[in-house]
Each structure stands twice: as C-alpha cells, then as structure tokens.
Write an enzyme that holds these catalytic residues in place. Structure first.
Site: not given
Length: 262
Positions: A15, A76, A81
C-alpha cells in the site's frame, strides 16, 4: 537443447505510507522471501506514498523484456484495494506483460502461527494461554466481506485455547481496540493481550497501540515474520498454476466480473 522455463517475476504490491517504518518493514519482508527462494526475482511496488510505484516497476520489467509477472497484494483481507485499486493499476500495465494477480495473504493458518510468534516474543508463554484474552486488532474496512473474515479468524483462534478472542478495528468499523480490551476484562480474563493483525507499522497500527494502553501485553506487527514470508511464496506458487492473463485489459474485465464493479 532443453531450457528450464523462466519463473514469473514476483511483484509484491504494498500500500505505502508516509511513515518510513512501513516501507522499511516491507523491504525486510521481501528480503526474507528472497532468502527462502534463491533465484526467484522479487520486486516491490507501492500504490501510494512510496517509490517505486507499481506502474514504474511494470514499465521497467516490460522494458527489460520480462513477460510473466505474478502481482501479489500485500494485504491480509480481500477488500477495496484487492478488488478495485490493484486490478485497475494492473490494467494499465504494458500489453506485452502476462500478469497473474495472486490472492491476498489471509486468511491462513500461517498467519495465526505468526500471531502466536509475536505474542510469545511479547512475553506470553503456553501456560498463559487459557487465562489470557486476546484482541485481534486489524486496520478495519468498510467492506463487509473483510470484516466477516476478521470475525471468523477470531473465532478460529479462540478454539486453539485462549480464554477469549475478540476482533477490533482501528478505523471504519467497531469495536475499537480499547473497547475490546474492556470487554475481555469484563469477561474475567486474568490477562489481556493485543495482537495487531497488520503487516507493517504506520498510522493505523499506532492507533491500535494507543487503544492497547489498558492491556497487559501488546505484540508487534506481523512484519517480516518467517510465516508471512512463506505465505507469500505459497500465494505465488498458487498463482503460477493459474491461467495467465494475456495483456492487462482482460484482467480488468475479469476483476469487474468478480467484484460486481462497473
């Protein structure tokens, strides 16, 4: 003469963060992945804040003549995203690249093992388990699927012998870490530990740490735990077995079909 097939490049898609600890942790994890599989080319690209960006890495690989890439989201849970941002970025990749998007890391038994490792490093022993309540503290999401996954992980982890396990979120969802800590106290757990279900330090992990002020134990983020590195390679191998997507436009169409995006 027989030539051994060239393995796809592993592109770890992180990210990114304004916090320098984030990128440092991502790079440490990637170094561990490289150490576990010598000869595999592993690159890192960021969606925001840090460089190189994912488009920059893809352009560079295409210019070198690389043809096969496995893009692995360093995430996770499968939320916005993974469903939208990353497919959109990959859709703009050079057309000569064949890109497979790997699955996100979680859920996985390896992540539970990594969480246990971090709690042990924070001072908990196996003898403490039955009297300790654990807050599984994640970053949070507006995606119901991601929230449900965290709740499922908490229930699964509780069955391994902890006094209780409660999910908590640093943003977007409730309860907050401090609320879950109080709930475990009210349940009568002799000891309360907070286990951040996050990969790298940053703004939201710092919020988790502040919410853990009333706990007895605060574990470190997962970071470059060996279990996380092994899981990256597992997701890479799983993606290698999938049908490659020729060019990037079909990838975007496939992602829209799978997520209901328009």
């Amino acid at each position: 003469m027989f030539r051994k097939p060239v393995r796809p490049v592993l592109l770890v898609v992180a990210h990114g963060s304004r916090d320098p600890r984030h990128a440092a942790t991502v790079h440490a994890l990637v170094r561990r992945v490289r150490s576990l599989r010598r000869g595999l080319r592993v690159e890192t690209g960021f969606l925001d804040f840090n460089s190189p960006s994912v488009p920059e890495v893809l352009e560079s690989l295409a210019a070198e003549g690389v043809r096969d890439v496995v893009a692995l989201p360093l995430l996770l849970t499968r939320a916005f995203h993974a469903k939208a941002d990353i497919p959109a970025v990959l859709a703009d990749a050079p057309g000569a690249l064949r890109i497979r998007q790997a699955a996100v890391l979680g859920p996985s038994p390896l992540l539970l093992t990594a969480l246990e490792r971090r709690l042990a490093q924070a001072g908990l022993t196996p003898a403490d388990k039955s009297s300790t309540g654990v807050v599984l503290a994640s970053a949070g999401s507006t995606d119901p699927e991601a929230i449900a996954v965290i709740a499922d992980i908490a229930r699964e982890w509780w069955h391994t012998g902890w006094c209780a396990v409660r999910p908590a979120f640093a943003s977007a969802s409730l309860p907050r870490t401090e609320d879950a800590v109080r709930e475990l106290r009210d349940l009568g757990c002799r000891r309360v530990a907070v286990a951040p279900y996050v990969l790298a330090p940053g703004f939201l992990p710092d919020r988790i740490a502040r919410g853990a002020a009333g706990a007895d134990v605060l574990a470190d983020v997962l970071g470059p735990a060996p279990e996380v590195a092994r899981l990256l390679l597992r997701r890479y191998d799983e993606a290698r077995g999938a049908q490659p997507i020729l060019g990037s436009r079909p990838l975007a169409a496939s992602a829209r079909a799978n997520t209901g995006a328009s």
